[in-house]
Design an enzyme around this catalytic site. Structure first.
Site, mmCIF file in Angstrom:
data_model
loop_
_atom_site.group_PDB
_atom_site.id
_atom_site.type_symbol
_atom_site.label_atom_id
_atom_site.label_comp_id
_atom_site.label_asym_id
_atom_site.label_seq_id
_atom_site.Cartn_x
_atom_site.Cartn_y
_atom_site.Cartn_z
ATOM 1 N N CYS A 89 -75.645 -14.497 96.236
ATOM 2 C CA CYS A 89 -74.403 -13.831 96.584
ATOM 3 C C CYS A 89 -73.450 -14.701 97.181
ATOM 4 C CB CYS A 89 -75.051 -12.749 97.801
ATOM 5 S SG CYS A 89 -76.325 -13.369 98.852
ATOM 6 N N HIS B 246 -71.616 -11.073 104.152
ATOM 7 C CA HIS B 246 -71.502 -12.604 104.757
ATOM 8 C C HIS B 246 -70.061 -12.623 104.987
ATOM 9 C CE1 HIS B 246 -75.485 -13.245 103.187
ATOM 10 N NE2 HIS B 246 -74.970 -13.134 101.732
HETATM 11 P P1 NAD Z 1 -86.273 -7.311 97.380
HETATM 12 O O1 NAD Z 1 -87.385 -7.860 98.324
HETATM 13 O O2 NAD Z 1 -85.374 -6.146 98.045
HETATM 14 O O3 NAD Z 1 -86.933 -6.836 96.061
HETATM 15 C C1 NAD Z 1 -87.712 -7.386 95.208
HETATM 16 C C2 NAD Z 1 -88.538 -6.607 94.669
HETATM 17 O O4 NAD Z 1 -89.523 -6.700 93.778
HETATM 18 C C3 NAD Z 1 -89.719 -5.569 95.456
HETATM 19 O O5 NAD Z 1 -89.259 -4.193 95.275
HETATM 20 C C4 NAD Z 1 -90.952 -5.997 95.186
HETATM 21 O O6 NAD Z 1 -91.960 -5.039 95.499
HETATM 22 C C5 NAD Z 1 -90.982 -6.315 93.564
HETATM 23 N N1 NAD Z 1 -91.777 -7.298 93.232
HETATM 24 C C6 NAD Z 1 -93.047 -7.621 93.871
HETATM 25 N N2 NAD Z 1 -93.769 -8.402 92.974
HETATM 26 C C7 NAD Z 1 -93.038 -8.508 91.895
HETATM 27 C C8 NAD Z 1 -93.582 -9.222 90.704
HETATM 28 N N3 NAD Z 1 -94.484 -9.848 90.630
HETATM 29 N N4 NAD Z 1 -92.489 -9.200 89.795
HETATM 30 C C9 NAD Z 1 -91.124 -8.493 89.952
HETATM 31 N N5 NAD Z 1 -91.153 -7.841 91.215
HETATM 32 C C10 NAD Z 1 -91.864 -7.871 92.028
HETATM 33 O O7 NAD Z 1 -85.447 -8.596 97.064
HETATM 34 P P2 NAD Z 1 -83.892 -8.768 96.454
HETATM 35 O O8 NAD Z 1 -83.410 -8.942 97.687
HETATM 36 O O9 NAD Z 1 -83.682 -7.683 95.434
HETATM 37 O O10 NAD Z 1 -83.950 -10.000 95.867
HETATM 38 C C11 NAD Z 1 -84.228 -10.366 94.586
HETATM 39 C C12 NAD Z 1 -83.511 -11.413 93.768
HETATM 40 O O11 NAD Z 1 -82.080 -11.532 93.885
HETATM 41 C C13 NAD Z 1 -83.934 -12.706 94.619
HETATM 42 O O12 NAD Z 1 -84.030 -13.702 93.885
HETATM 43 C C14 NAD Z 1 -82.956 -13.114 95.577
HETATM 44 O O13 NAD Z 1 -82.728 -14.351 96.130
HETATM 45 C C15 NAD Z 1 -81.671 -12.269 94.684
HETATM 46 N N6 NAD Z 1 -80.656 -11.917 95.503
HETATM 47 C C16 NAD Z 1 -80.706 -11.226 96.714
HETATM 48 C C17 NAD Z 1 -79.455 -10.768 97.333
HETATM 49 C C18 NAD Z 1 -79.623 -9.852 98.460
HETATM 50 O O14 NAD Z 1 -78.777 -9.892 99.328
HETATM 51 N N7 NAD Z 1 -80.619 -9.281 98.898
HETATM 52 C C19 NAD Z 1 -78.395 -11.099 96.884
HETATM 53 C C20 NAD Z 1 -78.234 -11.989 95.474
HETATM 54 C C21 NAD Z 1 -79.200 -12.533 94.996
#
Ligand code: NAD
Length: 349
Positions: free
Chosen positions: A143, A222
């Site tokens: 992000c 942010h």
């Molecule tokens: P999150 O924790 O909200 O969601 C992740 C999901 O994946 C959960 O529902 C979890 O149960 C599930 N999960 C568990 N084990 C898994 C597996 N083996 N394979 C697939 N899914 C599984 O995380 P998020 O915030 O959505 O982040 C996901 C990705 O996006 C990360 O790489 C993060 O760095 C990136 N990201 C996050 C944000 C943010 O602000 N949250 C912004 C940009 C990028």
């Protein structure tokens, strides 16, 4: 040529995964086969009641049934069925999932929490759309990096001599009760530059950029303070908005000077999940003198990467070579443009 609609699976249905999944549902060029859910929780229940097909690990079937969800099948079935996979697993889990994807031989879009070394291309639409065509493994940068790169690539990489950015990062997403800090300001770096600069360089290799970051007790967006040293002449904020193709929008801080108010704008506009897909630049912080541009912007961490996640699908699946046509299509999907329409009348402030 790939047949439309392209069949899509979303592996991981958290903050990012659920947003990708619902964006796919609203786009006729793609068809959501289903989502992989690992935890039987409120997110799973809502998705199931909304008609999204839920695929689960074999050993979790009974746990999902116990909260009233009849799984559609196992996760490996979902991944088999799809033509394009989004990995939206927790940061660092994608590399483990990749072993599975290697066997499937189909394109996968990873997220910013994964190490760039696991993909062929780290991606941000305004910088390198054309580089993902036909690629197997692509990563949409995080992000903060998306927020920075939208500005840098709108200015034109060739016109940027040096960037310095201070990142004031939200501590957690709204549902993440256990993350912090909750009553202090925490350094979000081990050295200078913080990892955000290194991440930006995975997309624009020779970029001269330094970043520092701190985390603050907030869940709402942010904030970036940017200083950009330009090689050539200065530009004004309207030109920046235009060259970002609407992905950067300026609002005067007399109208909204906190991230809370910005999120309320999203609420009042009826944006799905209160999402702000645009970089919001505070108009009155934008100055450009002697080829040095400064600005302060807010970036909604939950939403900012979602347009780029949809753009990238058009590239990776070879559906469209013209980045401007893709952006225009995706912008209308997310009603990007409405904020500009409303706030363009603020001129006399
Ligand atoms: P999150 O924790 O909200 O969601 C992740 C999901 O994946 C959960 O529902 C979890 O149960 C599930 N999960 C568990 N084990 C898994 C597996 N083996 N394979 C697939 N899914 C599984 O995380 P998020 O915030 O959505 O982040 C996901 C990705 O996006 C990360 O790489 C993060 O760095 C990136 N990201 C996050 C944000 C943010 O602000 N949250 C912004 C940009 C990028």
């Amino acid at each position: 040529m790939v047949k439309i609609p392209v069949k899509v699976a979303v592996n991981g249905y958290g903050t990012i995964g659920k947003r990708i999944a619902t964006s796919i549902l609203r786009n006729d060029d793609f068809k959501l086969v289903g989502v992989a859910k690992y935890t039987p929780d409120y997110r799973a229940l809502i998705a199931a009641r909304q008609g999204i097909k839920i695929y689960v690990p074999r050993e979790k079937v009974e746990a999902f049934k116990a909260i009233g969800i009849e799984p559609e099948g196992y996760i490996d079935y979902l991944l088999e069925e799809a033509e394009l996979i989004y990995d939206a697993s927790p940061a660092g889990q994608g590399v483990k999932n990749k072993k599975l994807y290697d066997k499937l031989k189909k394109p996968v879009v990873f997220q910013g929490g994964e190490d760039p070394s696991i993909v062929e291309v780290s991606y941000s639409t305004l910088c390198n759309y054309s580089s993902v065509q036909g690629k197997r493994y692509v990563r949409v940068v995080s992000c903060n990096t998306t927020g920075l790169l939208r500005i840098i690539c709108s200015l034109g990489v060739e016109n940027v001599k040096r960037v310095f950015a201070t990142i004031i990062r939200r501590a957690s997403d709204p549902g993440e009760d256990l993350k912090g800090p909750i009553n202090s300001i925490k350094l979000d770096l081990e050295q200078i530059p913080s990892h955000h600069a290194l991440d930006a360089k995975t997309v624009v290799r020779d970029l001269n950029i330094e970043t520092v970051a701190v985390a603050v007790p907030s869940t709402l967006m942010h904030v970036h303070v940017l200083e950009v040293f330009l090689k050539d002449k200065c530009i004004d904020v309207a030109t920046l908005e235009k060259s970002s193709q609407g992905r950067v929008v300026a609002i005067h801080s007399k109208l909204a000077d906190t991230t809370g108010k910005l999120i309320e704008i999203a609420r009042d506009l009826g944006r799905f999940r209160n999402d702000l897909y645009e970089n919001i630049v505070f108009t009155n912080t934008f100055t450009c003198r002697n080829n040095v541009l400064t600005l302060i912007q807010a970036v909604h961490q939950e939403a900012i990467v979602i347009p780029e996640n949809i753009d990238v699908a058009y590239g990776i699946m070879n559906l469209e070579t013209d980045v401007y046509r893709v952006i225009s299509k995706v912008n209308s999907l997310f009603s990007i443009g409405i904020i500009k329409q409303i706030f363009s009348g603020e001129g006399s402030i």
